[in-house]
Design a protein around this motif. Sequence first.
Motif, mmCIF file in Angstrom:
data_model
loop_
_atom_site.group_PDB
_atom_site.id
_atom_site.type_symbol
_atom_site.label_atom_id
_atom_site.label_comp_id
_atom_site.label_asym_id
_atom_site.label_seq_id
_atom_site.Cartn_x
_atom_site.Cartn_y
_atom_site.Cartn_z
ATOM 1 N N PHE A 161 0.817 -1.221 0.000
ATOM 2 C CA PHE A 161 0.000 0.000 0.000
ATOM 3 C C PHE A 161 0.848 1.268 0.000
ATOM 4 O O PHE A 161 0.385 2.328 0.413
ATOM 5 C CB PHE A 161 -0.928 0.003 1.218
ATOM 6 N N ARG A 162 2.070 1.165 -0.462
ATOM 7 C CA ARG A 162 2.977 2.312 -0.371
ATOM 8 C C ARG A 162 2.499 3.517 -1.165
ATOM 9 O O ARG A 162 2.843 4.658 -0.832
ATOM 10 C CB ARG A 162 4.375 1.905 -0.826
ATOM 11 N N ASN A 163 1.679 3.297 -2.206
ATOM 12 C CA ASN A 163 1.182 4.406 -3.019
ATOM 13 C C ASN A 163 -0.295 4.711 -2.741
ATOM 14 O O ASN A 163 -0.885 5.554 -3.415
ATOM 15 C CB ASN A 163 1.363 4.097 -4.508
ATOM 16 N N LEU A 164 -0.858 4.044 -1.748
ATOM 17 C CA LEU A 164 -2.274 4.237 -1.434
ATOM 18 C C LEU A 164 -2.430 5.383 -0.435
ATOM 19 O O LEU A 164 -1.685 5.442 0.552
ATOM 20 C CB LEU A 164 -2.848 2.951 -0.831
ATOM 21 N N PRO A 165 -3.361 6.289 -0.652
ATOM 22 C CA PRO A 165 -3.586 7.367 0.319
ATOM 23 C C PRO A 165 -3.935 6.800 1.700
ATOM 24 O O PRO A 165 -4.637 5.786 1.805
ATOM 25 C CB PRO A 165 -4.774 8.137 -0.276
ATOM 26 N N SER A 166 -3.464 7.435 2.746
ATOM 27 C CA SER A 166 -3.681 6.930 4.107
ATOM 28 C C SER A 166 -5.159 6.761 4.426
ATOM 29 O O SER A 166 -5.550 5.815 5.128
ATOM 30 C CB SER A 166 -3.035 7.889 5.121
ATOM 31 N N GLU A 167 -5.989 7.659 3.911
ATOM 32 C CA GLU A 167 -7.419 7.588 4.225
ATOM 33 C C GLU A 167 -8.099 6.373 3.605
ATOM 34 O O GLU A 167 -9.229 6.028 3.984
ATOM 35 C CB GLU A 167 -8.136 8.861 3.780
ATOM 36 N N ALA A 168 -7.430 5.705 2.663
ATOM 37 C CA ALA A 168 -8.020 4.520 2.031
ATOM 38 C C ALA A 168 -7.616 3.219 2.722
ATOM 39 O O ALA A 168 -8.135 2.148 2.383
ATOM 40 C CB ALA A 168 -7.620 4.461 0.559
#
Length: 371
Positions: A161-168
Amino acid sequence: MKGVVLIGATGSIGWNTLEVVRQHAGKLRLVGVAAAQNRERLDAIAREFAVPHASLFADEGVEGLLRLATLEEADTVLLAATGTVGLRPALAALEAGKTLALASKEVLVVAGGLVMETARRHGARILPVDSEHNAIFQCLHGRPADASVRRLILTASGGAFRNLPSEALDRVTPEDATQHPNWDMGPKITVDSATMANKGLELIEAHWLFGLPPDQLDVVLHTQSLVHSMVEFIDGSVLAQLSPPSMTFAIQYALLYPERADSTAERLDFSRALQLDFAPVDMKRYACLRLAREAMEAGGGAPAVFNAANEVAVNRFLEKRLPFVAIPDVIAHCLESLSPPAHDGTVEELLATEESARTVASRFADTRMRA
Protein backbone atom coordinates in the motif's frame (compact mmCIF):
# COMPACT_ATOMS: atom_id res chain seq x y z
CA MET A 1 30.18 -31.20 0.90
CA LYS A 2 28.16 -29.41 3.59
CA GLY A 3 25.38 -31.29 5.35
CA VAL A 4 22.31 -29.04 5.64
CA VAL A 5 19.23 -29.37 7.84
CA LEU A 6 16.26 -27.33 6.58
CA ILE A 7 13.60 -26.55 9.19
CA GLY A 8 10.61 -24.98 7.45
CA ALA A 9 11.07 -26.83 4.19
CA THR A 10 7.61 -26.21 2.72
CA GLY A 11 7.43 -22.42 3.17
CA SER A 12 8.69 -19.69 0.84
CA ILE A 13 12.21 -19.67 2.33
CA GLY A 14 12.27 -23.47 2.17
CA TRP A 15 11.21 -23.43 -1.47
CA ASN A 16 14.05 -21.05 -2.37
CA THR A 17 16.53 -23.07 -0.31
CA LEU A 18 15.66 -26.21 -2.25
CA GLU A 19 16.37 -24.34 -5.48
CA VAL A 20 19.83 -23.39 -4.17
CA VAL A 21 20.52 -26.99 -3.14
CA ARG A 22 19.49 -28.21 -6.59
CA GLN A 23 21.90 -25.75 -8.23
CA HIS A 24 24.78 -26.78 -5.98
CA ALA A 25 24.22 -30.48 -5.51
CA GLY A 26 27.97 -31.04 -5.54
CA LYS A 27 28.49 -28.68 -2.60
CA LEU A 28 25.33 -29.03 -0.48
CA ARG A 29 23.55 -32.14 0.78
CA LEU A 30 20.23 -32.13 2.60
CA VAL A 31 20.55 -34.41 5.63
CA GLY A 32 17.34 -33.38 7.40
CA VAL A 33 14.07 -31.60 6.56
CA ALA A 34 11.12 -30.53 8.68
CA ALA A 35 7.73 -28.98 8.05
CA ALA A 36 4.74 -27.98 10.14
CA GLN A 37 2.00 -30.17 8.68
CA ASN A 38 2.29 -30.58 4.91
CA ARG A 39 3.10 -34.28 4.91
CA GLU A 40 2.69 -34.77 1.16
CA ARG A 41 5.08 -31.97 0.27
CA LEU A 42 7.61 -33.05 2.91
CA ASP A 43 7.56 -36.62 1.58
CA ALA A 44 8.16 -35.34 -1.95
CA ILE A 45 11.16 -33.30 -0.78
CA ALA A 46 12.61 -36.24 1.13
CA ARG A 47 12.30 -38.46 -1.95
CA GLU A 48 13.74 -35.93 -4.41
CA PHE A 49 16.81 -35.18 -2.30
CA ALA A 50 17.17 -38.62 -0.70
CA VAL A 51 17.02 -37.04 2.75
CA PRO A 52 17.75 -39.55 5.52
CA HIS A 53 15.98 -37.64 8.34
CA ALA A 54 12.59 -35.90 8.27
CA SER A 55 10.16 -34.60 10.86
CA LEU A 56 6.59 -33.33 10.75
CA PHE A 57 5.86 -30.93 13.58
CA ALA A 58 2.24 -32.05 13.67
CA ASP A 59 3.46 -35.55 14.61
CA GLU A 60 6.60 -35.04 16.68
CA GLY A 61 6.33 -31.49 17.99
CA VAL A 62 9.49 -29.65 18.98
CA GLU A 63 11.28 -32.91 19.83
CA GLY A 64 11.53 -33.75 16.14
CA LEU A 65 13.06 -30.34 15.41
CA LEU A 66 15.57 -30.75 18.24
CA ARG A 67 16.58 -34.13 16.84
CA LEU A 68 17.26 -32.64 13.40
CA ALA A 69 19.01 -29.54 14.75
CA THR A 70 21.65 -31.69 16.45
CA LEU A 71 22.27 -34.34 13.78
CA GLU A 72 25.91 -35.38 13.76
CA GLU A 73 26.12 -35.18 9.96
CA ALA A 74 24.72 -31.61 9.89
CA ASP A 75 27.15 -28.73 9.40
CA THR A 76 24.52 -26.00 8.90
CA VAL A 77 20.98 -25.72 10.22
CA LEU A 78 18.84 -23.35 8.16
CA LEU A 79 15.97 -22.27 10.37
CA ALA A 80 12.93 -20.93 8.52
CA ALA A 81 10.17 -22.02 10.89
CA THR A 82 7.39 -19.54 11.57
CA GLY A 83 7.09 -18.06 15.05
CA THR A 84 8.93 -18.91 18.24
CA VAL A 85 8.70 -22.66 17.57
CA GLY A 86 12.22 -22.31 16.19
CA LEU A 87 13.76 -20.90 19.39
CA ARG A 88 14.63 -24.16 21.13
CA PRO A 89 15.97 -25.81 17.94
CA ALA A 90 18.12 -22.70 17.31
CA LEU A 91 19.63 -22.90 20.78
CA ALA A 92 20.15 -26.66 20.43
CA ALA A 93 21.96 -26.23 17.10
CA LEU A 94 24.26 -23.57 18.56
CA GLU A 95 24.97 -25.66 21.64
CA ALA A 96 25.96 -28.50 19.31
CA GLY A 97 28.39 -26.16 17.53
CA LYS A 98 26.42 -26.05 14.27
CA THR A 99 26.37 -23.04 11.97
CA LEU A 100 22.91 -21.49 12.25
CA ALA A 101 21.62 -19.94 9.02
CA LEU A 102 18.82 -17.85 10.48
CA ALA A 103 15.70 -16.85 8.56
CA SER A 104 13.23 -16.91 11.49
CA LYS A 105 12.98 -13.33 12.72
CA GLU A 106 11.29 -14.27 15.97
CA VAL A 107 14.31 -16.12 17.35
CA LEU A 108 16.40 -12.97 17.81
CA VAL A 109 13.45 -10.65 18.39
CA VAL A 110 12.23 -12.68 21.37
CA ALA A 111 15.51 -13.99 22.75
CA GLY A 112 18.36 -12.07 21.11
CA GLY A 113 20.59 -11.82 24.16
CA LEU A 114 20.17 -15.48 25.04
CA VAL A 115 20.80 -16.66 21.46
CA MET A 116 23.90 -14.53 20.90
CA GLU A 117 25.39 -15.54 24.24
CA THR A 118 24.78 -19.22 23.44
CA ALA A 119 26.57 -18.82 20.09
CA ARG A 120 29.50 -17.08 21.77
CA ARG A 121 29.78 -19.65 24.54
CA HIS A 122 29.86 -22.60 22.13
CA GLY A 123 31.92 -20.97 19.39
CA ALA A 124 29.07 -21.34 16.90
CA ARG A 125 28.40 -19.01 13.96
CA ILE A 126 25.10 -17.32 13.10
CA LEU A 127 24.71 -16.40 9.42
CA PRO A 128 21.75 -14.12 8.56
CA VAL A 129 19.42 -15.26 5.79
CA ASP A 130 17.10 -12.24 5.79
CA SER A 131 18.14 -10.24 2.72
CA GLU A 132 18.71 -7.05 4.76
CA HIS A 133 20.98 -8.59 7.38
CA ASN A 134 22.71 -10.75 4.82
CA ALA A 135 23.47 -7.56 2.87
CA ILE A 136 24.96 -5.90 5.96
CA PHE A 137 26.98 -9.04 6.70
CA GLN A 138 28.40 -8.90 3.18
CA CYS A 139 29.20 -5.19 3.43
CA LEU A 140 31.08 -5.84 6.67
CA HIS A 141 32.89 -8.82 5.09
CA GLY A 142 31.67 -11.03 7.93
CA ARG A 143 33.43 -8.96 10.59
CA PRO A 144 31.75 -7.40 13.64
CA ALA A 145 30.59 -3.81 13.39
CA ASP A 146 33.39 -1.81 15.03
CA ALA A 147 34.11 1.83 15.79
CA SER A 148 34.52 2.57 12.06
CA VAL A 149 30.78 2.00 11.50
CA ARG A 150 28.54 5.06 11.92
CA ARG A 151 25.22 3.36 11.22
CA LEU A 152 23.45 0.48 9.52
CA ILE A 153 20.72 1.42 7.04
CA LEU A 154 18.00 -1.13 6.30
CA THR A 155 15.95 -0.59 3.16
CA ALA A 156 12.19 -1.07 2.98
CA SER A 157 9.95 -1.42 -0.06
CA GLY A 158 6.95 0.18 1.63
CA GLY A 159 4.79 -2.86 0.95
CA ALA A 160 1.56 -3.36 -0.95
CA PHE A 161 0.00 0.00 0.00
CA ARG A 162 2.98 2.31 -0.37
CA ASN A 163 1.18 4.41 -3.02
CA LEU A 164 -2.27 4.24 -1.43
CA PRO A 165 -3.59 7.37 0.32
CA SER A 166 -3.68 6.93 4.11
CA GLU A 167 -7.42 7.59 4.23
CA ALA A 168 -8.02 4.52 2.03
CA LEU A 169 -6.21 2.06 4.33
CA ASP A 170 -9.30 1.34 6.42
CA ARG A 171 -10.91 -0.35 3.40
CA VAL A 172 -8.09 -2.67 2.31
CA THR A 173 -8.59 -6.45 2.37
CA PRO A 174 -6.28 -9.41 3.08
CA GLU A 175 -6.32 -10.14 -0.64
CA ASP A 176 -4.99 -6.63 -1.29
CA ALA A 177 -2.37 -6.82 1.46
CA THR A 178 -0.85 -10.11 0.31
CA GLN A 179 0.05 -8.79 -3.16
CA HIS A 180 3.59 -7.51 -2.69
CA PRO A 181 4.86 -5.35 -5.57
CA ASN A 182 8.40 -6.79 -5.52
CA TRP A 183 8.71 -9.99 -3.46
CA ASP A 184 7.03 -13.39 -3.49
CA MET A 185 6.57 -14.23 0.19
CA GLY A 186 4.11 -15.88 2.58
CA PRO A 187 0.91 -14.05 3.64
CA LYS A 188 1.99 -13.08 7.16
CA ILE A 189 5.31 -11.49 6.19
CA THR A 190 3.66 -9.78 3.21
CA VAL A 191 1.17 -8.11 5.56
CA ASP A 192 4.08 -7.23 7.86
CA SER A 193 5.72 -5.55 4.88
CA ALA A 194 2.59 -3.46 4.29
CA THR A 195 2.53 -2.29 7.94
CA MET A 196 6.35 -2.23 8.06
CA ALA A 197 6.25 -4.34 11.21
CA ASN A 198 8.72 -6.60 9.41
CA LYS A 199 11.22 -3.74 9.23
CA GLY A 200 10.76 -3.18 12.94
CA LEU A 201 11.51 -6.83 13.62
CA GLU A 202 14.57 -6.53 11.37
CA LEU A 203 15.82 -3.52 13.35
CA ILE A 204 15.70 -5.61 16.52
CA GLU A 205 17.48 -8.46 14.73
CA ALA A 206 20.18 -6.10 13.48
CA HIS A 207 20.71 -4.78 17.00
CA TRP A 208 21.58 -8.31 18.19
CA LEU A 209 23.39 -9.59 15.11
CA PHE A 210 25.75 -6.65 14.77
CA GLY A 211 25.89 -5.39 18.36
CA LEU A 212 24.97 -1.78 17.65
CA PRO A 213 22.64 0.40 19.76
CA PRO A 214 19.27 1.58 18.41
CA ASP A 215 20.56 5.07 17.57
CA GLN A 216 22.93 3.56 15.00
CA LEU A 217 20.15 1.69 13.17
CA ASP A 218 18.04 3.38 10.49
CA VAL A 219 15.42 2.50 7.87
CA VAL A 220 14.86 4.18 4.50
CA LEU A 221 12.26 3.60 1.81
CA HIS A 222 13.63 2.08 -1.38
CA THR A 223 10.82 1.01 -3.68
CA GLN A 224 12.90 -0.94 -6.21
CA SER A 225 14.14 -3.52 -3.61
CA LEU A 226 17.51 -3.74 -5.36
CA VAL A 227 19.65 -2.25 -2.58
CA HIS A 228 19.05 -4.63 0.31
CA SER A 229 20.87 -2.63 3.00
CA MET A 230 23.78 -0.26 3.47
CA VAL A 231 26.59 0.40 5.94
CA GLU A 232 27.71 3.98 6.53
CA PHE A 233 31.21 4.43 7.95
CA ILE A 234 32.49 7.31 10.05
CA ASP A 235 34.40 8.79 7.10
CA GLY A 236 31.16 9.20 5.14
CA SER A 237 31.67 6.22 2.83
CA VAL A 238 28.62 4.01 2.29
CA LEU A 239 28.78 0.39 1.13
CA ALA A 240 25.64 -1.22 -0.30
CA GLN A 241 24.73 -4.71 -1.48
CA LEU A 242 22.57 -4.98 -4.60
CA SER A 243 20.81 -7.89 -6.26
CA PRO A 244 17.38 -8.59 -7.75
CA PRO A 245 14.56 -9.20 -5.22
CA SER A 246 15.03 -12.95 -4.84
CA MET A 247 15.81 -14.77 -1.59
CA THR A 248 18.07 -17.22 -3.43
CA PHE A 249 20.95 -14.73 -3.31
CA ALA A 250 21.00 -14.45 0.49
CA ILE A 251 20.32 -18.15 1.01
CA GLN A 252 23.13 -19.21 -1.32
CA TYR A 253 25.57 -16.81 0.33
CA ALA A 254 24.71 -18.16 3.79
CA LEU A 255 24.86 -21.83 2.82
CA LEU A 256 28.12 -21.62 0.87
CA TYR A 257 29.86 -19.04 3.08
CA PRO A 258 32.67 -18.06 2.84
CA GLU A 259 32.74 -19.36 -0.75
CA ARG A 260 30.95 -17.64 -3.61
CA ALA A 261 29.60 -19.63 -6.54
CA ASP A 262 27.73 -19.09 -9.80
CA SER A 263 23.98 -18.70 -9.65
CA THR A 264 21.33 -19.22 -12.30
CA ALA A 265 19.13 -16.52 -10.76
CA GLU A 266 18.40 -13.32 -12.66
CA ARG A 267 21.22 -10.77 -12.48
CA LEU A 268 21.19 -7.00 -12.53
CA ASP A 269 21.64 -5.66 -16.05
CA PHE A 270 23.68 -2.45 -15.98
CA SER A 271 23.55 -2.15 -19.77
CA ARG A 272 20.05 -0.75 -19.27
CA ALA A 273 18.96 2.37 -17.39
CA LEU A 274 18.61 1.67 -13.67
CA GLN A 275 16.85 3.90 -11.15
CA LEU A 276 17.44 3.78 -7.40
CA ASP A 277 15.15 5.91 -5.22
CA PHE A 278 15.43 6.51 -1.47
CA ALA A 279 13.15 8.43 0.87
CA PRO A 280 12.61 8.83 4.62
CA VAL A 281 9.93 6.74 6.32
CA ASP A 282 6.71 8.43 7.46
CA MET A 283 6.49 7.14 11.03
CA LYS A 284 2.88 8.32 11.36
CA ARG A 285 1.84 6.18 8.40
CA TYR A 286 3.96 3.23 9.50
CA ALA A 287 3.11 3.16 13.20
CA CYS A 288 4.21 -0.48 13.57
CA LEU A 289 7.80 0.50 12.77
CA ARG A 290 7.68 3.24 15.39
CA LEU A 291 6.31 0.80 17.98
CA ALA A 292 9.00 -1.76 17.16
CA ARG A 293 11.71 0.84 17.68
CA GLU A 294 10.17 1.77 21.03
CA ALA A 295 10.15 -1.91 22.04
CA MET A 296 13.79 -2.27 20.97
CA GLU A 297 14.78 0.76 23.03
CA ALA A 298 12.86 -0.55 26.06
CA GLY A 299 14.63 -3.91 25.76
CA GLY A 300 14.01 -6.89 28.02
CA GLY A 301 10.74 -8.61 27.17
CA ALA A 302 9.25 -5.68 25.23
CA PRO A 303 10.27 -7.03 21.78
CA ALA A 304 8.60 -10.35 22.68
CA VAL A 305 5.39 -8.45 23.48
CA PHE A 306 5.60 -6.56 20.18
CA ASN A 307 6.14 -9.78 18.23
CA ALA A 308 3.28 -11.69 19.86
CA ALA A 309 0.81 -8.81 19.61
CA ASN A 310 1.66 -8.29 15.95
CA GLU A 311 1.19 -12.00 15.17
CA VAL A 312 -2.26 -12.01 16.78
CA ALA A 313 -3.31 -8.81 15.01
CA VAL A 314 -2.09 -9.96 11.59
CA ASN A 315 -3.81 -13.33 11.95
CA ARG A 316 -7.08 -11.59 12.88
CA PHE A 317 -6.72 -9.34 9.84
CA LEU A 318 -6.06 -12.30 7.52
CA GLU A 319 -9.16 -13.98 8.97
CA LYS A 320 -11.13 -10.76 8.24
CA ARG A 321 -11.77 -10.27 11.95
CA LEU A 322 -9.80 -7.04 12.36
CA PRO A 323 -9.33 -3.97 10.12
CA PHE A 324 -5.89 -3.41 8.67
CA VAL A 325 -5.57 -0.02 10.38
CA ALA A 326 -6.20 -1.62 13.80
CA ILE A 327 -3.04 -3.76 13.69
CA PRO A 328 -0.83 -1.07 15.33
CA ASP A 329 -3.60 -0.35 17.86
CA VAL A 330 -3.41 -3.93 19.13
CA ILE A 331 0.38 -3.73 19.44
CA ALA A 332 0.29 -0.35 21.20
CA HIS A 333 -2.32 -1.59 23.69
CA CYS A 334 -0.17 -4.60 24.62
CA LEU A 335 3.00 -2.55 25.02
CA GLU A 336 1.15 -0.09 27.24
CA SER A 337 -0.78 -2.69 29.27
CA LEU A 338 1.92 -5.24 30.00
CA SER A 339 5.05 -4.89 32.12
CA PRO A 340 7.45 -7.42 30.60
CA PRO A 341 10.71 -8.33 32.37
CA ALA A 342 13.40 -5.68 32.07
CA HIS A 343 15.96 -8.44 31.42
CA ASP A 344 16.23 -11.11 28.72
CA GLY A 345 15.22 -13.96 31.03
CA THR A 346 15.14 -17.67 30.40
CA VAL A 347 13.44 -19.38 27.46
CA GLU A 348 10.51 -20.21 29.71
CA GLU A 349 10.16 -16.62 30.93
CA LEU A 350 10.36 -15.19 27.42
CA LEU A 351 7.79 -17.61 26.05
CA ALA A 352 5.53 -16.88 29.03
CA THR A 353 5.81 -13.16 28.22
CA GLU A 354 4.79 -13.91 24.65
CA GLU A 355 1.83 -16.00 25.79
CA SER A 356 0.61 -13.21 28.08
CA ALA A 357 0.85 -10.77 25.19
CA ARG A 358 -1.15 -13.10 22.94
CA THR A 359 -3.92 -13.29 25.51
CA VAL A 360 -4.09 -9.51 25.97
CA ALA A 361 -3.89 -8.93 22.20
CA SER A 362 -6.71 -11.40 21.50
CA ARG A 363 -9.00 -9.77 24.04
CA PHE A 364 -8.31 -6.29 22.73
CA ALA A 365 -8.76 -7.40 19.10
CA ASP A 366 -12.16 -8.85 20.06
CA THR A 367 -13.26 -5.49 21.47
CA ARG A 368 -12.12 -3.69 18.32
CA MET A 369 -14.09 -6.10 16.15
CA ARG A 370 -17.25 -5.69 18.19
CA ALA A 371 -16.86 -1.93 18.06
